[in-house]
Design a protein around this motif. Structure first.
Motif, PDB file in Angstrom:
ATOM      1  N   GLY A 163       0.787  -1.232   0.000  1.00 10.74           N
ATOM      2  CA  GLY A 163       0.000   0.000   0.000  1.00 10.74           C
ATOM      3  C   GLY A 163       0.813   1.273   0.000  1.00 10.74           C
ATOM      4  O   GLY A 163       0.455   2.252  -0.639  1.00 10.74           O
ATOM      5  N   MET A 164       1.893   1.296   0.763  1.00 10.38           N
ATOM      6  CA  MET A 164       2.779   2.459   0.713  1.00 10.38           C
ATOM      7  C   MET A 164       3.889   2.184  -0.293  1.00 10.38           C
ATOM      8  O   MET A 164       4.077   1.053  -0.738  1.00 10.38           O
ATOM      9  CB  MET A 164       3.360   2.759   2.093  1.00 10.38           C
ATOM     10  N   LYS A 202      -4.985  10.560  -1.479  1.00 12.45           N
ATOM     11  CA  LYS A 202      -5.610  10.461  -0.153  1.00 12.45           C
ATOM     12  C   LYS A 202      -5.068   9.250   0.603  1.00 12.45           C
ATOM     13  O   LYS A 202      -4.730   9.342   1.786  1.00 12.45           O
ATOM     14  CB  LYS A 202      -7.132  10.353  -0.283  1.00 12.45           C
ATOM     15  N   TYR A 203      -4.997   8.119  -0.084  1.00  8.52           N
ATOM     16  CA  TYR A 203      -4.530   6.891   0.553  1.00  8.52           C
ATOM     17  C   TYR A 203      -3.102   7.052   1.079  1.00  8.52           C
ATOM     18  O   TYR A 203      -2.804   6.696   2.224  1.00  8.52           O
ATOM     19  CB  TYR A 203      -4.602   5.718  -0.432  1.00  8.52           C
ATOM     20  N   PHE A 211      -1.432   9.824   1.755  1.00 11.77           N
ATOM     21  CA  PHE A 211      -1.399  10.772   2.865  1.00 11.77           C
ATOM     22  C   PHE A 211      -1.929  10.123   4.140  1.00 11.77           C
ATOM     23  O   PHE A 211      -1.280  10.188   5.184  1.00 11.77           O
ATOM     24  CB  PHE A 211      -2.222  12.027   2.552  1.00 11.77           C
ATOM     25  N   ASP A 212      -3.091   9.513   4.047  1.00  7.50           N
ATOM     26  CA  ASP A 212      -3.717   8.928   5.239  1.00  7.50           C
ATOM     27  C   ASP A 212      -2.842   7.847   5.857  1.00  7.50           C
ATOM     28  O   ASP A 212      -2.692   7.779   7.076  1.00  7.50           O
ATOM     29  CB  ASP A 212      -5.096   8.365   4.905  1.00  7.50           C
ATOM     30  N   ARG A 213      -2.255   7.026   5.028  1.00  7.48           N
ATOM     31  CA  ARG A 213      -1.407   5.949   5.536  1.00  7.48           C
ATOM     32  C   ARG A 213      -0.146   6.511   6.175  1.00  7.48           C
ATOM     33  O   ARG A 213       0.262   6.095   7.252  1.00  7.48           O
ATOM     34  CB  ARG A 213      -1.064   5.000   4.385  1.00  7.48           C
ATOM     35  N   GLY A 214       0.475   7.496   5.505  1.00  9.04           N
ATOM     36  CA  GLY A 214       1.655   8.139   6.081  1.00  9.04           C
ATOM     37  C   GLY A 214       1.331   8.828   7.396  1.00  9.04           C
ATOM     38  O   GLY A 214       2.094   8.753   8.357  1.00  9.04           O
ATOM     39  N   TRP A 215       0.169   9.473   7.444  1.00  9.34           N
ATOM     40  CA  TRP A 215      -0.247  10.175   8.663  1.00  9.34           C
ATOM     41  C   TRP A 215      -0.538   9.177   9.792  1.00  9.34           C
ATOM     42  O   TRP A 215      -0.056   9.346  10.909  1.00  9.34           O
ATOM     43  CB  TRP A 215      -1.487  11.013   8.366  1.00  9.34           C
ATOM     44  N   ASN A 216      -1.302   8.161   9.490  1.00 11.51           N
ATOM     45  CA  ASN A 216      -1.690   7.188  10.529  1.00 11.51           C
ATOM     46  C   ASN A 216      -0.514   6.402  11.070  1.00 11.51           C
ATOM     47  O   ASN A 216      -0.504   6.029  12.248  1.00 11.51           O
ATOM     48  CB  ASN A 216      -2.763   6.242   9.999  1.00 11.51           C
ATOM     49  N   SER A 230       1.852  12.031  -2.610  1.00  8.06           N
ATOM     50  CA  SER A 230       0.492  12.554  -2.546  1.00  8.06           C
ATOM     51  C   SER A 230       0.440  13.943  -3.176  1.00  8.06           C
ATOM     52  O   SER A 230      -0.420  14.241  -4.015  1.00  8.06           O
ATOM     53  CB  SER A 230       0.027  12.599  -1.084  1.00  8.06           C
ATOM     54  N   LYS A 231       1.365  14.794  -2.784  1.00  6.10           N
ATOM     55  CA  LYS A 231       1.450  16.147  -3.328  1.00  6.10           C
ATOM     56  C   LYS A 231       1.660  16.119  -4.841  1.00  6.10           C
ATOM     57  O   LYS A 231       0.975  16.840  -5.586  1.00  6.10           O
ATOM     58  CB  LYS A 231       2.592  16.904  -2.658  1.00  6.10           C
TER      59      LYS A 231
END
Length: 187
Positions: free
Chosen positions: A9-10, A68-69, A71-76, A48-49
Motif C-alpha cells: 500500500g505504501m 488520499k490513501y 497521505f492517510d497511511r503516512g499520517w496514521n 500525494s502532493k
C-alpha cells in the motif's frame, strides 16, 4: 499504483531490476540522505502532493484516491501522538525504526494536506495542516534568523543549529508554502 501494491500500500524506498521491493537494500541505514531504508512517511506525503499537482493539469480518476490513501497511511503510521511531528522511517512491518523528525518530511505533509483539503473539501486535512504548521512554528522554524532547523529527536530537541542543508536548502518549506498559496487561490 503498481509499486505501492507490491509493497502493501505504501511506496517502499528501493526496488530491484524487476521493480520488486528490495527489502534488504541499505538495511538499517535510515540516515542515508538519498537512499534511506524503510517506508519514509515523508515520501508518501510527497507522492500525494505530486499526484495532486498532476491532477491539476491532467486529472485521472485514480489520482485523488491514491493521493488520499498515501497521505492517510503516512499520517496514521507516521504521526507521533505523544510528542507531535512525523517519524522519519518505518520498517517493512510499518513499525517506527527512526523516530527522528526531519524538516522536509513535515513540509511535504503540510503541502499535501493543504492540496487535499482544497481538492476534497475534507476538514480532516485542514486539521492535519493546522497541527503540522503549529508543530513547525513551535519546533522547526527559527523565528530569530529564519529558516527551518534540519533535524530533531523524538522529543523535539534539536541535534544542532544546522538548517536546511545543501543541495536542498529551503526547497521543501518554501515549496510547501507556495503550493498551499496556489491551492488556496483556487478556492
Amino acid at each position: 499504483q503498481q509499486l505501492a501494491e507490491r509493497s502493501g500500500g505504501m511506496i517502499w524506498e528501493h526496488y530491484d531490476t524487476d521493480w520488486q521491493p528490495d527489502w534488504d537494500y541499505n538495511k538499517n541505514n535510515t540516515k542515508d540522505e538519498f537512499r534511506p531504508y524503510g517506508f519514509i512517511p515523508g515520501h508518501q506525503f510527497e507522492w500525494s502532493k505530486l499526484l495532486l499537482w498532476l491532477d491539476r493539469h491532467r486529472s485521472e480518476n485514480w489520482m485523488t484516491e491514491r493521493a488520499k490513501y498515501l497521505f492517510d497511511r503516512g499520517w496514521n503510521r507516521g504521526w507521533d501522538a505523544k510528542y507531535g511531528g512525523l517519524y522519519f522511517a518505518l520498517s517493512p512491518q510499518e513499525e517506527v525504526i527512526d523516530p527522528d523528525k526531519n524538516y522536509w518530511v513535515v513540509a511535504e505533509a503540510i503541502s499535501a494536506a493543504s492540496l487535499l483539503g482544497v481538492k476534497t473539501g475534507d476538514s480532516g486535512y485542514w486539521k492535519a495542516y493546522d497541527a503540522l504548521f503549529s508543530y513547525c512554528q513551535k519546533h522547526f522554524i527559527d523565528h530569530t534568523y529564519g529558516g527551518w532547523y534540519q533535524l530533531l529527536n523524538q522529543e523535539n530537541e534539536r541535534y544542532s543549529s544546522k538548517k536546511s542543508p545543501a543541495p536542498k536548502a529551503d526547497y521543501h518549506p518554501v515549496a510547501a508554502c507556495y503550493q498551499t498559496l496556489i491551492a488556496l487561490d483556487s478556492l
